[in-house]
Design a protein around this motif. Structure first.
Motif, PDB file in Angstrom:
ATOM      1  N   THR A   1       0.845  -1.188   0.000  1.00 13.08           N
ATOM      2  CA  THR A   1       0.000   0.000   0.000  1.00 13.08           C
ATOM      3  C   THR A   1       0.883   1.242   0.000  1.00 13.08           C
ATOM      4  OG1 THR A   1      -0.130  -0.055   2.411  1.00 13.08           O
ATOM      5  CG2 THR A   1      -1.919  -1.114   1.183  1.00 13.08           C
ATOM      6  N   GLY A   2       0.269   2.373  -0.122  1.00 13.79           N
ATOM      7  CA  GLY A   2       1.019   3.627  -0.140  1.00 13.79           C
ATOM      8  C   GLY A   2       0.899   4.268  -1.507  1.00 13.79           C
ATOM      9  N   SER A   3       1.948   4.915  -1.923  1.00 21.20           N
ATOM     10  CA  SER A   3       1.906   5.582  -3.224  1.00 21.20           C
ATOM     11  C   SER A   3       1.790   4.542  -4.331  1.00 21.20           C
ATOM     12  CB  SER A   3       3.177   6.410  -3.416  1.00 21.20           C
ATOM     13  OG  SER A   3       4.297   5.563  -3.514  1.00 21.20           O
ATOM     14  N   SER A   4       1.417   4.987  -5.488  1.00 22.55           N
ATOM     15  CA  SER A   4       1.264   4.064  -6.617  1.00 22.55           C
ATOM     16  C   SER A   4       2.579   3.933  -7.375  1.00 22.55           C
ATOM     17  CB  SER A   4       0.148   4.563  -7.538  1.00 22.55           C
ATOM     18  OG  SER A   4       0.452   5.873  -7.976  1.00 22.55           O
ATOM     19  N   ARG A   5       3.636   3.818  -6.644  1.00 19.53           N
ATOM     20  CA  ARG A   5       4.987   3.743  -7.199  1.00 19.53           C
ATOM     21  C   ARG A   5       5.186   2.423  -7.949  1.00 19.53           C
ATOM     22  NH1 ARG A   5       8.895   4.657  -2.520  1.00 19.53           N
ATOM     23  NH2 ARG A   5       7.851   6.635  -2.689  1.00 19.53           N
ATOM     24  N   GLU A   6       5.277   2.488  -9.276  1.00 16.65           N
ATOM     25  CA  GLU A   6       5.438   1.270 -10.061  1.00 16.65           C
ATOM     26  C   GLU A   6       6.795   0.611  -9.823  1.00 16.65           C
ATOM     27  OE1 GLU A   6       6.936   1.665 -14.414  1.00 16.65           O
ATOM     28  OE2 GLU A   6       5.564   3.321 -14.085  1.00 16.65           O
ATOM     29  N   GLN A   7       7.781   1.378  -9.363  1.00 17.78           N
ATOM     30  CA  GLN A   7       9.103   0.807  -9.138  1.00 17.78           C
ATOM     31  C   GLN A   7       9.087  -0.273  -8.067  1.00 17.78           C
ATOM     32  OE1 GLN A   7       8.420   4.089  -9.177  1.00 17.78           O
ATOM     33  NE2 GLN A   7       9.969   5.228 -10.329  1.00 17.78           N
ATOM     34  N   ALA A   8       8.153  -0.240  -7.122  1.00 20.81           N
ATOM     35  CA  ALA A   8       8.077  -1.262  -6.089  1.00 20.81           C
ATOM     36  C   ALA A   8       7.819  -2.627  -6.716  1.00 20.81           C
ATOM     37  CB  ALA A   8       6.991  -0.916  -5.071  1.00 20.81           C
ATOM     38  N   ALA A   9       6.851  -2.692  -7.618  1.00 25.80           N
ATOM     39  CA  ALA A   9       6.549  -3.951  -8.298  1.00 25.80           C
ATOM     40  C   ALA A   9       7.676  -4.343  -9.239  1.00 25.80           C
ATOM     41  CB  ALA A   9       5.239  -3.817  -9.073  1.00 25.80           C
ATOM     42  N   THR A  10       8.252  -3.373  -9.940  1.00 24.59           N
ATOM     43  CA  THR A  10       9.339  -3.647 -10.873  1.00 24.59           C
ATOM     44  C   THR A  10      10.568  -4.166 -10.136  1.00 24.59           C
ATOM     45  OG1 THR A  10       8.516  -1.881 -12.294  1.00 24.59           O
ATOM     46  CG2 THR A  10      10.746  -2.645 -12.721  1.00 24.59           C
ATOM     47  N   ALA A  11      10.862  -3.616  -8.961  1.00 26.98           N
ATOM     48  CA  ALA A  11      12.015  -4.052  -8.183  1.00 26.98           C
ATOM     49  C   ALA A  11      11.822  -5.481  -7.680  1.00 26.98           C
ATOM     50  CB  ALA A  11      12.282  -3.097  -7.020  1.00 26.98           C
ATOM     51  N   LEU A  12      10.607  -5.811  -7.227  1.00 30.19           N
ATOM     52  CA  LEU A  12      10.332  -7.186  -6.803  1.00 30.19           C
ATOM     53  C   LEU A  12      10.479  -8.142  -7.983  1.00 30.19           C
ATOM     54  CD1 LEU A  12       7.312  -6.720  -4.410  1.00 30.19           C
ATOM     55  CD2 LEU A  12       9.551  -7.655  -3.812  1.00 30.19           C
ATOM     56  N   LEU A  13       9.981  -7.747  -9.132  1.00 35.03           N
ATOM     57  CA  LEU A  13      10.117  -8.579 -10.335  1.00 35.03           C
ATOM     58  C   LEU A  13      11.593  -8.758 -10.692  1.00 35.03           C
ATOM     59  CD1 LEU A  13       8.812 -10.044 -12.747  1.00 35.03           C
ATOM     60  CD2 LEU A  13       8.754  -7.829 -13.917  1.00 35.03           C
ATOM     61  N   ALA A  14      12.368  -7.698 -10.623  1.00 33.50           N
ATOM     62  CA  ALA A  14      13.790  -7.757 -10.961  1.00 33.50           C
ATOM     63  C   ALA A  14      14.567  -8.645  -9.989  1.00 33.50           C
ATOM     64  CB  ALA A  14      14.393  -6.357 -10.982  1.00 33.50           C
ATOM     65  N   SER A  15      14.076  -8.771  -8.750  1.00 36.76           N
ATOM     66  CA  SER A  15      14.796  -9.553  -7.744  1.00 36.76           C
ATOM     67  C   SER A  15      14.591 -11.053  -7.910  1.00 36.76           C
ATOM     68  CB  SER A  15      14.386  -9.126  -6.335  1.00 36.76           C
ATOM     69  OG  SER A  15      13.060  -9.524  -6.059  1.00 36.76           O
ATOM     70  N   GLY A  16      13.696 -11.445  -8.778  1.00 38.96           N
ATOM     71  CA  GLY A  16      13.521 -12.877  -9.036  1.00 38.96           C
ATOM     72  C   GLY A  16      12.118 -13.302  -8.855  1.00 38.96           C
TER      73      GLY A  16
END
Length: 151
Positions: free
Chosen positions: A136-151
């Motif tokens: 939750t929080g801001s709609s920062r797409e980088q959060a999802a992208t970073a999780l995806l990048a981590s594996g």
């Protein structure tokens, strides 16, 4: 919701950990003198191989699966015992407006505000589950992208 999806029935994250931990390697990582930062459950050797090769049972309710989307995910369950782990905990704000950050760098800083060692712990195909209000929080797409990048 994610714990229920992983366990296969509606339950709390704690119930999913207890249920899924049966017959599997369970490791808990805690900061020195602190509370657990994550719990990982490894698929049991023979069970993991069987799960990867087994055919999925026909669902009771027909559903359309998007072409190319996997019908089964197999990996460790990485449980983060925290409620309200927001996008700032997943992807630190100090990196948000740096447009030149590659997915490899994002993978190194993912969850930095929650556990700086997370990037060294997470493995390809891990399934991350947390307490209530994960992401939750801001709609920062980088959060999802970073999780995806981590594996």
């Amino acid at each position: 919701v994610s714990a229920s999806a992983v366990a296969g029935f509606i339950c709390s994250p704690q119930t999913a950990i207890a249920h899924l931990g049966e017959g599997r390697e369970v490791s808990i990582n805690a900061a020195a003198g602190g509370s657990p930062r994550y719990t990982s459950i490894e698929p049991a050797g023979e069970q993991a191989a069987a799960a990867q090769s087994a055919e999925c049972d026909e669902p009771e309710v027909a559903a359309t699966v998007i072409e190319g989307f996997p019908s089964r995910l197999t990996g460790r369950l990485l449980y983060l015992p925290a409620d309200n782990l927001n996008t700032d905990g997943i992807y630190p704000g100090k990196y948000t407006y740096q447009d030149d950050i590659t997915p490899e760098v994002m993978a190194k800083v993912v969850m930095e505000n929650y556990d700086p060692a997370f990037a060294t712990i997470v493995q390809s195909n891990d399934v991350v589950a947390s307490g209530a209000n994960f992401g939750t929080g801001s709609s920062r797409e980088q959060a999802a992208t970073a999780l995806l990048a981590s594996g």
